[in-house]
Every structure is written in C-alpha cells, then in structure tokens.
Design a protein around this motif. Structure first.
Motif, short mmCIF file in Angstrom:
data_model
loop_
_atom_site.label_atom_id
_atom_site.label_comp_id
_atom_site.label_asym_id
_atom_site.label_seq_id
_atom_site.Cartn_x
_atom_site.Cartn_y
_atom_site.Cartn_z
N SER A 35 0.84 -1.19 0.00
CA SER A 35 0.00 0.00 0.00
C SER A 35 0.88 1.25 0.00
O SER A 35 2.06 1.18 0.29
N PRO A 36 0.29 2.41 -0.33
CA PRO A 36 1.10 3.62 -0.43
C PRO A 36 1.76 4.00 0.91
O PRO A 36 1.24 3.66 1.98
N ASP A 37 2.85 4.75 0.83
CA ASP A 37 3.62 5.11 2.02
C ASP A 37 2.84 5.99 2.99
O ASP A 37 3.13 6.02 4.18
N TYR A 38 1.85 6.73 2.46
CA TYR A 38 1.15 7.67 3.35
C TYR A 38 0.11 7.00 4.23
O TYR A 38 -0.42 7.59 5.16
N LEU A 39 -0.17 5.72 3.96
CA LEU A 39 -1.27 5.06 4.68
C LEU A 39 -1.08 5.00 6.21
O LEU A 39 -2.02 5.30 6.95
N PRO A 40 0.13 4.65 6.70
CA PRO A 40 0.31 4.62 8.16
C PRO A 40 0.04 5.99 8.80
O PRO A 40 -0.59 6.07 9.85
N GLN A 41 0.52 7.06 8.16
CA GLN A 41 0.31 8.40 8.70
C GLN A 41 -1.18 8.75 8.67
O GLN A 41 -1.72 9.29 9.63
N LEU A 42 -1.83 8.39 7.58
CA LEU A 42 -3.27 8.62 7.46
C LEU A 42 -4.01 7.92 8.60
O LEU A 42 -4.90 8.48 9.23
N GLU A 43 -3.56 6.67 8.87
CA GLU A 43 -4.19 5.90 9.94
C GLU A 43 -4.01 6.59 11.29
O GLU A 43 -4.94 6.69 12.09
N ARG A 44 -2.79 7.09 11.52
CA ARG A 44 -2.51 7.78 12.78
C ARG A 44 -3.35 9.06 12.91
O ARG A 44 -3.89 9.37 13.97
N ASP A 45 -3.47 9.79 11.80
CA ASP A 45 -4.26 11.03 11.82
C ASP A 45 -5.72 10.73 12.13
O ASP A 45 -6.35 11.41 12.95
N ILE A 46 -6.26 9.71 11.47
CA ILE A 46 -7.67 9.35 11.71
C ILE A 46 -7.86 8.94 13.17
O ILE A 46 -8.82 9.33 13.82
N LEU A 47 -6.89 8.19 13.68
CA LEU A 47 -6.95 7.74 15.08
C LEU A 47 -7.02 8.95 16.02
O LEU A 47 -7.82 8.99 16.95
N GLU A 48 -6.18 9.95 15.75
CA GLU A 48 -6.16 11.15 16.59
C GLU A 48 -7.51 11.86 16.58
O GLU A 48 -8.02 12.28 17.62
#
Lengths: 86, 269
Positions: A35-48
């Motif tokens: 999956s794209p590299d931004y996915l983990p950061q996206l996941e963290r942002d959504i979590l926040e």
C-alpha cells in the motif's frame, strides 16, 4: 488417541497459537507493504481525530486501500468502538 | 551462464552461513564450479565455517577497490574440487560495498563459475540488500519459530521489490524455503511450528528441511561443512537439498519422529 493426548488436547498447543499469531501479523504486514507510504500516517491522523471523541486504541482501527481493477481504488476504514463507549 | 543464489533470512543465527557452506560444497561435489561469497562485511565468518580462516590474504572489498585481483583473492577449498571462497572484509566501513563494485565482481565471476552463492548478513541493512540485489534465486533460511518466520516474510517482500529483477521488471527471483533446526519431537508435541505451518504462512516452495542436529556444531567446531558428514542426519538433509536445487525430485526425510526400537529404548541412543 491415547488418554494422555485427550487431556492434552483440552489446552491449545503453543504451536497453534504461534501459527495464528503469525498468520495475522504477516497478512497485516503484507497489506502494508503493498500500500502507499502515506497510509500509516493517514491511519494515525484518523486515530487522533476519533480519539478527540472516543477513547479507542490503535488496534481498534484498520485502514486499507484496495485496488479494484485498473480504474478504481477503495479506501476502507474500520473502527471498532469499545462496548462501553458507544 | 552462472546462476546467482542468495542465502538470506532477515533474522540472525538461523543458519545462513552453515547452509551456504553446506550447499556450496554440495553443488561443487556434484561437479559444478562454485564460489561462495561472504557478504557479511565487518563480521567475517564463512572462512571459519569452511575451515580456511588462516588462508585469507585479500578480501571482497580489496577486489572491489582494485587492491587485489580475483585470482589472488579467491581461496580454493582443499577438500572439495570446484569450490572457492571469497571472504568478507573485516573493515568497519559500512559503505565498503557499492552496487557498481559488486556488479563488476559478479560479472567477472560469472564468466568462470556455474554457481555464485551469496551468503547474506542478517538484517535488512545495506549489506543484506546488496547480497540479494543481483540474485536469480533466493534460499530463505527459516527456523520454525515466530520471529524467524516473520523476518523471512519481510525478506520475501524485499526480494520482490528491492532486487535488480524487480527494478528492471525481469522475471521474479525464484524463492526457496529452507527450514532449519527442525525438531520433529517438539512438532509432534505441539510445541513447534510444523513444516506445513511454515509453508502455509510464507507460501513459497519448500527446498529442504534440516533437522536440529548435533552434527552442525561438531562440523563448525572443526571447520568442515556439515554436508561432508555423510552419516549425519543434517548432512544427508543438505545433500537432498542440493539435489532439489539442481532440479531432482527427492522425498523429504527427517520430518517424523524416529520410532525407537526396544533395544534403543533400553540402552539409549
């Protein structure tokens, strides 16, 4: 099956536990690899963002991007709310 | 055309160097001109396992830097014909291996050899990436244990994305699973992942299963590849592995618990 095995089988073998844990983590890491590299950061942002309202832990959230054919990608977001927080 | 095979694992201590030494020796025994390259820069060990540690004059990095040529550097194995070792450097410079330098050495070796076996360092740092980059085939050494299996999967990901074949859109690296330190007794008791379990999780071809064996430590103690210990279970399992690598169909051995006869039960053994 011997009598001994009968008593043994009441407890799940550690090898089985190992296999189940590996299947889950390996599948998870493979999805992430593809999956794209931004996915983990996206996941963290959504979590926040969700945490502003409901106290959930990182394992309650799953984000994945699925490629369907050449034209369409689907972003799937799964959030499990804890029982008492609903 | 030489075939370049990387022996890799991600996790350390699973038996990469033991397997490189054994398989390299096995390929040479079968008449293939074979060179084993130690890619573990700074932590040279293949020389010890092969028993040629006192014959190292020049090393891989010397060849790359043009300080010595291959002929001066390659160590010819004294026991096995057709077998050569290219030792790693003990330098602490982590960037001693360049892609261009490694490619140049591999191209030169390819003119002369049938098999080039690359013994990878542990981890996923530059050294490990360099060892797998030019590979045509990969032997992924795995122990039936959670961290080793997970790291092997990680390495499989690298093989399919960070290798030359991946980058240039060529046919994918052929991946083989080599399961080492396998203990059928513990598998039977449900204390260890079975061959089938590991195959199912990693979903790659099974090349060999090496039983946990006292012969391995004895072999490394004396600087002799375990495959030369032909009476040992591990030695025979490596011989089978080499046959499979060369395309033969060989049944898997040492997967089940050996049934002890009455005499063995009484007298042990």
């Amino acid at each position: 099956m011997s009598l001994l095995d009968y008593f043994r089988s009441s407890k799940k073998s550690t090898a089985n536990t190992a296999k189940e844990r590996l299947q889950i983590i390996v599948a998870h890491e493979r999805r992430r690899r593809n999956s794209p590299d931004y996915l983990p950061q996206l996941e963290r942002d959504i979590l926040e963002v969700i945490r502003k309202y409901v106290d959930i832990s990182p394992e309650d959230i799953a984000v994945s991007l699925e490629q369907r054919g050449n034209e369409l990608s689907v972003l799937e977001l799964n959030v499990t709310f804890p029982e008492d927080k609903r | 055309m030489a075939k370049i095979i990387v022996v890799t694992s991600g996790k350390g201590g699973v038996g990469k160097t033991t397997s490189s030494a054994a398989i390299g020796t096995g390929l040479a025994l079968k008449g293939n001109k074979t060179v084993i390259i130690d890619f573990d820069i700074g932590l040279r060990n293949l020389d010890l396992i092969m028993g040629c540690e006192r014959r190292v004059v020049y090393d891989f990095v010397n060849v790359i830097n043009g300080e010595a040529n291959l002929k001066q550097t390659l160590i010819k194995d004294k026991r096995t014909d057709n077998l050569f070792i290219l030792p790693a450097s003990q330098t602490r410079d982590k960037d001693a291996l360049t892609k261009e330098g490694v490619e140049r050495v591999l191209n030169e070796l390819a003119k002369d050899f049938d098999f080039i076996l690359c013994d990878s360092p542990a981890g996923i740092e530059a050294g490990a990436m360099m060892a797998l980059y030019f590979a045509d085939e990969a032997i992924v050494v795995t122990n039936p244990e959670v961290s080793s299996v997970r790291d092997s999967d990680r390495i499989l990901g690298m093989l399919s994305s960070k290798s030359r074949r991946a980058e240039q859109g060529l046919d994918a690296i052929k991946e083989h699973l080599l399961l080492t330190r396998y203990n059928p007794e513990r598998v039977e008791k449900g204390e260890m992942l079975s061959v089938e379990d590991v195959k199912e999780i990693l979903s790659i071809d099974l090349l060999g299963v090496i039983p946990e064996s006292q012969a391995v430590l004895n072999a490394s103690n004396s600087g002799q590849p375990v495959i030369l210990d032909k009476d040992s279970d591990a030695g025979q399992a490596y011989l089978d592995t080499v046959d499979r690598l060369l395309g033969e169909k060989v049944p898997f051995r040492f997967l089940a618990v050996e049934k002890k006869g009455l005499l063995k039960r009484i007298f042990g053994g």
